[in-house]
Scaffold this motif. Sequence first.
Motif, PDB file in Angstrom:
ATOM      1  N   GLU A  78       0.823  -1.209   0.000  1.00  0.00           N
ATOM      2  CA  GLU A  78       0.000   0.000   0.000  1.00  0.00           C
ATOM      3  C   GLU A  78       0.858   1.261   0.000  1.00  0.00           C
ATOM      4  O   GLU A  78       1.827   1.363   0.754  1.00  0.00           O
ATOM      5  CB  GLU A  78      -0.919   0.016   1.219  1.00  0.00           C
ATOM      6  CG  GLU A  78      -1.856   1.218   1.251  1.00  0.00           C
ATOM      7  CD  GLU A  78      -2.867   1.163   2.387  1.00  0.00           C
ATOM      8  OE1 GLU A  78      -3.479   2.203   2.669  1.00  0.00           O
ATOM      9  OE2 GLU A  78      -3.024   0.080   2.994  1.00  0.00           O
ATOM     10  N   ASP A  87       0.493  10.347   3.662  1.00  0.00           N
ATOM     11  CA  ASP A  87      -0.962  10.342   3.726  1.00  0.00           C
ATOM     12  C   ASP A  87      -1.356   9.992   5.160  1.00  0.00           C
ATOM     13  O   ASP A  87      -1.477   8.820   5.526  1.00  0.00           O
ATOM     14  CB  ASP A  87      -1.523   9.310   2.741  1.00  0.00           C
ATOM     15  CG  ASP A  87      -3.036   9.344   2.647  1.00  0.00           C
ATOM     16  OD1 ASP A  87      -3.686   9.812   3.599  1.00  0.00           O
ATOM     17  OD2 ASP A  87      -3.582   8.881   1.626  1.00  0.00           O
ATOM     18  N   TYR A  88      -1.581  11.033   5.969  1.00  0.00           N
ATOM     19  CA  TYR A  88      -1.838  10.813   7.393  1.00  0.00           C
ATOM     20  C   TYR A  88      -3.152  10.076   7.628  1.00  0.00           C
ATOM     21  O   TYR A  88      -3.262   9.293   8.580  1.00  0.00           O
ATOM     22  CB  TYR A  88      -1.822  12.150   8.135  1.00  0.00           C
ATOM     23  CG  TYR A  88      -0.453  12.783   8.166  1.00  0.00           C
ATOM     24  CD1 TYR A  88       0.514  12.350   9.071  1.00  0.00           C
ATOM     25  CD2 TYR A  88      -0.104  13.796   7.269  1.00  0.00           C
ATOM     26  CE1 TYR A  88       1.785  12.906   9.096  1.00  0.00           C
ATOM     27  CE2 TYR A  88       1.162  14.365   7.284  1.00  0.00           C
ATOM     28  CZ  TYR A  88       2.104  13.911   8.193  1.00  0.00           C
ATOM     29  OH  TYR A  88       3.361  14.463   8.204  1.00  0.00           O
ATOM     30  N   GLU A  89      -4.136  10.321   6.792  1.00  0.00           N
ATOM     31  CA  GLU A  89      -5.423   9.626   6.960  1.00  0.00           C
ATOM     32  C   GLU A  89      -5.250   8.127   6.722  1.00  0.00           C
ATOM     33  O   GLU A  89      -5.764   7.302   7.480  1.00  0.00           O
ATOM     34  CB  GLU A  89      -6.456  10.203   6.000  1.00  0.00           C
ATOM     35  CG  GLU A  89      -6.897  11.620   6.349  1.00  0.00           C
ATOM     36  CD  GLU A  89      -8.030  12.097   5.447  1.00  0.00           C
ATOM     37  OE1 GLU A  89      -8.570  11.272   4.688  1.00  0.00           O
ATOM     38  OE2 GLU A  89      -8.369  13.284   5.529  1.00  0.00           O
ATOM     39  N   ALA A  90      -4.559   7.779   5.656  1.00  0.00           N
ATOM     40  CA  ALA A  90      -4.321   6.369   5.365  1.00  0.00           C
ATOM     41  C   ALA A  90      -3.519   5.717   6.485  1.00  0.00           C
ATOM     42  O   ALA A  90      -3.792   4.566   6.876  1.00  0.00           O
ATOM     43  CB  ALA A  90      -3.597   6.216   4.036  1.00  0.00           C
ATOM     44  N   ALA A  92      -3.435   6.677   9.637  1.00  0.00           N
ATOM     45  CA  ALA A  92      -4.269   6.581  10.829  1.00  0.00           C
ATOM     46  C   ALA A  92      -5.180   5.358  10.751  1.00  0.00           C
ATOM     47  O   ALA A  92      -5.380   4.645  11.745  1.00  0.00           O
ATOM     48  CB  ALA A  92      -5.088   7.854  11.003  1.00  0.00           C
ATOM     49  N   VAL A  93      -5.727   5.099   9.566  1.00  0.00           N
ATOM     50  CA  VAL A  93      -6.586   3.927   9.382  1.00  0.00           C
ATOM     51  C   VAL A  93      -5.765   2.646   9.516  1.00  0.00           C
ATOM     52  O   VAL A  93      -6.195   1.673  10.148  1.00  0.00           O
ATOM     53  CB  VAL A  93      -7.274   3.981   8.005  1.00  0.00           C
ATOM     54  CG1 VAL A  93      -7.993   2.670   7.711  1.00  0.00           C
ATOM     55  CG2 VAL A  93      -8.248   5.152   7.944  1.00  0.00           C
ATOM     56  N   MET A  94      -4.579   2.640   8.950  1.00  0.00           N
ATOM     57  CA  MET A  94      -3.713   1.466   9.011  1.00  0.00           C
ATOM     58  C   MET A  94      -3.242   1.196  10.430  1.00  0.00           C
ATOM     59  O   MET A  94      -3.095   0.049  10.848  1.00  0.00           O
ATOM     60  CB  MET A  94      -2.506   1.669   8.087  1.00  0.00           C
ATOM     61  CG  MET A  94      -1.552   0.491   8.033  1.00  0.00           C
ATOM     62  SD  MET A  94      -0.101   0.841   7.009  1.00  0.00           S
ATOM     63  CE  MET A  94      -0.851   0.931   5.388  1.00  0.00           C
ATOM     64  N   ALA A  95      -2.962   2.272  11.191  1.00  0.00           N
ATOM     65  CA  ALA A  95      -2.476   2.165  12.575  1.00  0.00           C
ATOM     66  C   ALA A  95      -1.281   1.217  12.681  1.00  0.00           C
ATOM     67  O   ALA A  95      -1.334   0.198  13.385  1.00  0.00           O
ATOM     68  CB  ALA A  95      -3.596   1.717  13.497  1.00  0.00           C
TER      69      ALA A  95
END
Length: 297
Positions: A78, A87-90, A92-95
Amino acid sequence: MKILATSLVALAVPGFALASDLTITTAAGEVAVPARPESVVALDLAAIDALDALGVELAGVPEITPPAYLEAAMAGVERVGTLFEPDYEALAVMAPDLIVAGGRSQSMVEPLSAVAPTIDMTIWGEDLVGQAKARVAAYGDIFGKQDAAAELAGALDNKLTAVQGTVTDKGDALILLTNGGKVSAYGADSRFGWLHAALELPEAYPDLDAETHGEAVSFEFIAEVDPDWIIVIDRGAAIGQDGEAAQATLDNPLVAGTKAAQNDQILYLDSAPLYLAGGGIQSLMGTLGEIEAGFSK
């Protein structure tokens, strides 16, 4: 490059140090990290290089065209932003359990630390080879691959010894980086200076400034220095940029009159590993192999 204080990592992620059970040495000093993290993101090509050499699979990598030897390591992984804009959002979701940053992503260590434990594994400046081995050792500790890390470091030491023997008494060298029609020279204290320092390869011109981007030079300068060897790094080729190739840039009477050209001792390196993944253990081994082959002619 800016070196971030170690404390930023612990402060940015509450409980980071408490939840960790391993201390490693990074570019920012000693940092506590989780042992054997399962989900790992790497935002530095030298780190991806070393982790790949150790057989560590990654959950996220930057959006970049890698050197050919890293294509398989990054295939299907990914993409989580670029080296300069994660990509901070991605993320954050991945953690992820751990983010490895450094080099071109070094300035992102602090904001990334707010998302997940992040370490700065930059390889830069003096003793690049020593830093490269230290990073591999640290990764070996993190992932429980100490034996594999020691084997890689030993192989690098053996290769260095072999190449030192190859370049001994073969004359001096001038390291050039071409960028379109522009040329810069790099000395022993520069980003490519490990070729001089680690191999004890004499500098054709010892008075070059220790600049990150080298010292701009003219073809007249190259002719006056008249090196025995010219080692060439093509930046355009390294980053896949269209433009004049290094061979075309250096195809002129002034360069042709040098001892290096007259003796067929202009060595064009595979530039992507050296320029994009400098300090990666596989990158180092590849470049050393090219130097060994070139000086063995």
